[in-house]
Scaffold this active site. Structure first.
Site, PDB file in Angstrom:
ATOM      1  N   CYS A  30      65.040  41.808  49.102  1.00  0.00           N
ATOM      2  CA  CYS A  30      66.407  42.240  48.862  1.00  0.00           C
ATOM      3  C   CYS A  30      67.382  41.186  49.354  1.00  0.00           C
ATOM      4  O   CYS A  30      66.995  40.207  49.992  1.00  0.00           O
ATOM      5  CB  CYS A  30      66.672  43.537  49.601  1.00  0.00           C
ATOM      6  SG  CYS A  30      66.466  43.339  51.361  1.00  0.00           S
ATOM      7  N   ASP A 438      31.299  45.425  40.112  1.00  0.00           N
ATOM      8  CA  ASP A 438      30.522  44.959  41.235  1.00  0.00           C
ATOM      9  C   ASP A 438      30.714  46.022  42.321  1.00  0.00           C
ATOM     10  O   ASP A 438      31.678  46.777  42.270  1.00  0.00           O
ATOM     11  CB  ASP A 438      31.075  43.594  41.675  1.00  0.00           C
ATOM     12  CG  ASP A 438      30.468  43.138  42.975  1.00  0.00           C
ATOM     13  OD1 ASP A 438      29.252  43.253  43.117  1.00  0.00           O
ATOM     14  OD2 ASP A 438      31.219  42.683  43.840  1.00  0.00           O
ATOM     15  N   ASP A 622      34.395  40.588  42.666  1.00  0.00           N
ATOM     16  CA  ASP A 622      35.146  39.753  43.600  1.00  0.00           C
ATOM     17  C   ASP A 622      34.324  38.611  44.178  1.00  0.00           C
ATOM     18  O   ASP A 622      34.867  37.632  44.639  1.00  0.00           O
ATOM     19  CB  ASP A 622      35.679  40.597  44.751  1.00  0.00           C
ATOM     20  CG  ASP A 622      34.577  40.996  45.707  1.00  0.00           C
ATOM     21  OD1 ASP A 622      33.474  41.303  45.214  1.00  0.00           O
ATOM     22  OD2 ASP A 622      34.798  40.990  46.924  1.00  0.00           O
ATOM     23  N   ASP A 626      29.813  36.804  41.268  1.00  0.00           N
ATOM     24  CA  ASP A 626      30.332  37.480  40.079  1.00  0.00           C
ATOM     25  C   ASP A 626      31.033  36.522  39.127  1.00  0.00           C
ATOM     26  O   ASP A 626      31.272  36.861  37.970  1.00  0.00           O
ATOM     27  CB  ASP A 626      31.340  38.567  40.475  1.00  0.00           C
ATOM     28  CG  ASP A 626      30.698  39.668  41.274  1.00  0.00           C
ATOM     29  OD1 ASP A 626      29.618  40.107  40.870  1.00  0.00           O
ATOM     30  OD2 ASP A 626      31.273  40.071  42.290  1.00  0.00           O
TER      31      ASP A 626
END
Lengths: 730, 54
Positions: A30, A438, A622, A626
């Site tokens: 902000c 996975d 992850d 993989d």
């Protein structure tokens, strides 16, 4: 051993005695944060510039050279309540920033040209039906040419280049008909102006370019923004390594400053940030992030250590390996290359549409020309009519149809916590009918947590957490994190390989192995129920508790998977972990299809097998193991906690501790694909209306201007509907 | 109608000045942070300038 921090790697010297650093900052959202940070940093002496970029969530800082340690700036931000870390601008991001700037310059030039030519065209259109003399019209046309030709030559570059590239590779893409349309429109307009004719299409060419460039720029800025956020996330992980600078002297340096051959120290409880091999020390390491295997393995001199491995017990000295060394990495790299090559065969929706579109349009123009000649018109009139067909069919709406939707949807994805690595991932994601998960780090969270926290009295649990703060062991760290303890207890003593003990008032407290706390029976009971957990016992005087520590399922995993199943998507688990662990998770989540102990090659084989059955597979994973499967799948997703390699390979990256973003992404992409198809039909429908007019020779510049801008606006408005897609699945 | 000879080049010149201003602002980095620029307009004070006064 207190190490010093060295950020000199990130500091740029701007000359004239000024140093510059860019920091990624967490939690700037902000205007309040912006002025707080800028004021707080400017208050430091010698800081000459502190400027927050709210779009990229970064701070640019400059100071007089040699007067400040950059670490001081990061500490100052921490005092202000913001976590910050320097980031390295990756090549791809710098390139994208440059391209976005170039597109914006082109857009500016095209818009300037379009406005001014339009200003000259309106008098011609109204003059043609009233009392304009031919000399005046020619004057206006020549002026238009003077503006339009250089403006198009400059701002048309993105399209001309891309079209040339495609033609050289003997392909066509959307930019080929666009470039042909624009060049012919200008060429014909110049010829008509020379022959004092009534109609010139300078305004149409420029307006087309302006609309298309706006679409391109939006597309580009969306990609640039996700790239910037991904860069920040990588930086804020603040991965450092403890490097030996002398024989026994250490220094904490950012990962980017570590080179092959360096020796780094890996303390117990630390995650390795580098690949290498152990040269000194004995320990156990947890490689779950790399292989999916949750059981620790022994490490001694000669053991290979990969980035992401967690050191459990003893300190290790690791020699950093070059990227290509190491058998597991080399194997994964090879599988990854093959999978990436296989995937590039996917043809995007936009290119498929243009492959259909371009031949039809060009055939229509040719037939128009021949038709006019057959019916006795002059060659000049026939060619003018044919070019008018090409101008009016120039795929303005078609060029916007897909980028506009992609921009809207990537914004919506961003808000639901999903970052897009590649634009066409949306189309591929929408087609998915099978999801392969996975287990470790994907269905479960990567960090350890206390599974039976609710069974333990709150006060005891908090005390256990405070005791745990005195230990480096990852299991103890998990207890401390779960209990939210912040204040370590004084006078704690660590008993190597056993646990921690000390006194609170009169009572002795112990935290460690069950045997160390005399809680073997209780621990066995818990292990019977939950064989996958690590147990840690806590004794406080006579009271004794056993905590089960394990990787917990993501809180909304069951609900998310149920939503996917209801949407007609079948789910299975492919894990490198052992069978009991995978079976347990599958049963908890009600998944019938699961495979345990699979290697990276097995994962690819399974995915290829599913693809042969005609299924569109999404891989969610992850681990480093993989990565090849992520590349082989139709589309892929990684959590933000994943290894670098997996995140770079995945098409989408999701943030946070929940699986909800995965569901949201599928919903949004399905909606997006529907809107993209609608847009293509809208663009085609517009052509059905406009082309007969052009063939009949009725497409005056005024008609072309109105029809093209009208259809472009229609397509953009329709694209705006794409941002609501989460309801789709529930 | 001879006035067109003055008016049209004048209009084009004004347009070119606008284009030049746009290109300058682009090069000057004024489009780098569109979100922040919006907030800065309504921020209470300019922190960087405050520093120079001190």
């Amino acid at each position: 051993m207190q190490a010093t921090r060295d950020f000199s790697h990130y500091v740029r010297d701007l000359g004239s005695g000024v140093s510059h650093i860019d920091l990624a900052v967490e939690g700037v959202s902000c205007a309040g944060c912006m002025s707080k940070i800028e004021r707080g940093l400017s208050a430091l002496p010698d800081v000459t510039l502190a400027r927050v970029n709210l779009t990229d969530r970064r701070v640019a800082l400059e100071w007089k050279q040699g007067t400040l340690d950059p670490a001081r700036l990061i500490d100052r931000l921490a005092e202000l309540g913001y976590k910050a870390y320097p980031f390295e601008r990756v090549q791809a991001e710098a390139l994208e920033t440059e391209q976005a700037g170039f597109l914006l310059r082109c857009l500016g030039v095209a818009a300037f040209g379009a406005m001014n030519v339009m200003m000259l065209s309106v008098p011609v259109w109204s003059g043609n039906v009233t009392d304009m003399i031919p000399e005046q019209r020619d004057f206006f046309h020549w002026l238009s040419a003077l503006i339009a030709l250089p403006a198009v030559a400059y701002s048309g570059q993105p399209f001309f280049r891309s079209a040339l590239r495609a033609l050289r590779a003997r392909r066509t893409n959307m930019d080929v008909p666009i470039s042909i349309g624009i060049v012919l429109a200008l060429g014909m307009s110049v010829m008509e102006t020379i022959h004092h004719a009534e109609h010139a299409y300078f305004d149409a060419a420029l307006m087309l370019l302006t609309f298309l460039l706006a679409g391109r720029y939006l597309d580009q800025s969306m990609r640039r923004r996700t790239r910037a956020v991904a860069g920040n996330l990588a930086a804020l992980k603040a991965e450092t390594a403890t490097k030996f600078v002398g024989t026994d002297e250490i220094c904490e340096v950012p990962i980017a400053a570590v080179q092959a051959g360096d020796v780094v120290l890996l303390r117990p409880g630390e995650r390795s940030a580098v690949d290498g091999s152990v040269i000194e020390g004995q320990s156990k390491i947890d490689q779950s992030l790399i292989t999916g295997e949750t059981l620790p393995v022994k490490a001694g001199p000669g053991t290979a250590v990969y980035a992401g491995a967690l050191n459990l017990s003893g300190a290790l000295r690791v020699r950093v390996a070059a990227a290509s060394e190491g058998t597991l990495l080399a194997e994964i790299g090879r599988l990854l290359d093959n999978a990436v090559q296989a995937r590039s065969r996917y043809v995007q929706l936009a290119d498929r549409a243009s492959r259909l579109y371009a031949p039809i349009v060009h055939a229509a123009a040719l037939l128009t020309m021949l038709g006019w000649v057959v019916f006795g018109a002059s060659w000049h009139d026939a060619i003018v009519a044919a070019i008018a067909v090409l101008i009016i069919t120039c795929p303005c709406a078609l060029g916007l149809a897909i980028p506009a939707v992609q921009t809207v949807v990537s914004g919506a994805l961003f808000r639901s916590g999903v970052l897009l690595n590649s634009g066409d991932a949306i189309e591929r994601l929408a087609e998915v009918d099978r999801v392969v998960f996975d287990k470790t780090g994907t269905l479960t969270l990567a960090e350890l947590d206390v599974a039976n926290a609710v069974d333990i009295p709150q006060a005891e649990f908090e005390l256990a957490g405070r005791v745990a703060l005195s230990s480096h062991h990852p299991v103890a760290a998990a207890v401390a994190r779960a209990s939210g303890a912040r204040k370590p207890l004084a006078g704690m003593e660590e008993v190597a390989g056993q646990g921690v003990r000390g006194y609170v008032g009169e009572l002795e407290v112990r935290l460690g192995r069950p045997s160390f706390c005399g809680a073997d029976r209780l621990a066995n009971e818990i292990l019977c129920r939950d064989p996958e957990a690590s147990v840690v016992a806590f004794r406080h005087g006579e009271a004794c508790h056993v905590l089960a520590v394990r990787q917990l399922l993501r809180a909304d995993a069951a609900a998310a998977l149920a939503t996917l199943t209801r949407a007609g998507i079948a789910i299975e688990i492919l894990s490198g972990d052992r069978e009991p662990a995978v079976k347990h998770t599958a049963q908890l989540l009600g998944i019938h299809e699961w495979r345990a102990g699979v290697t990276p090659a097995d994962k690819i084989a399974r995915i290829e097998d599913l693809k042969r059955q005609g299924l569109k597979v999404m891989m969610v994973g992850d681990g480093m193991n993989d990565a090849p499967a992520l590349a082989a799948a139709h589309v892929s997703m990684s959590p933000v906690s994943a290894t670098h390699l997996s995140q770079a390979t995945a098409d989408l990256v999701f943030l946070g501790n929940r699986l909800a973003p995965v569901v949201a992404a599928v919903g949004l992409s399905r909606k997006a694909l529907r809107v993209m198809r609608q847009n293509l039909w809208l663009a085609a429908g517009y052509n059905l209306l406009a082309v007969p007019l052009a063939i009949a020779g009725l497409a005056t510049p005024l008609v072309a201007a109105a029809a093209m801008s009208g259809s472009s606006l229609l397509v953009i408005l329709n694209a705006l509907r794409a941002h609501r897609g989460v309801k789709e699945l529930s | 109608m001879e006035v067109l000879v003055i008016l049209v080049p004048l209009a084009l010149m004004l347009g070119l000045v606008g284009l030049a201003a746009f290109l300058w602002s682009l090069k000057n980095g004024q489009y780098d942070d569109l979100e922040g620029a919006g907030w800065r307009a309504i921020a209470e004070d300019e922190p960087v300038r405050e520093k120079q006064i001190l």
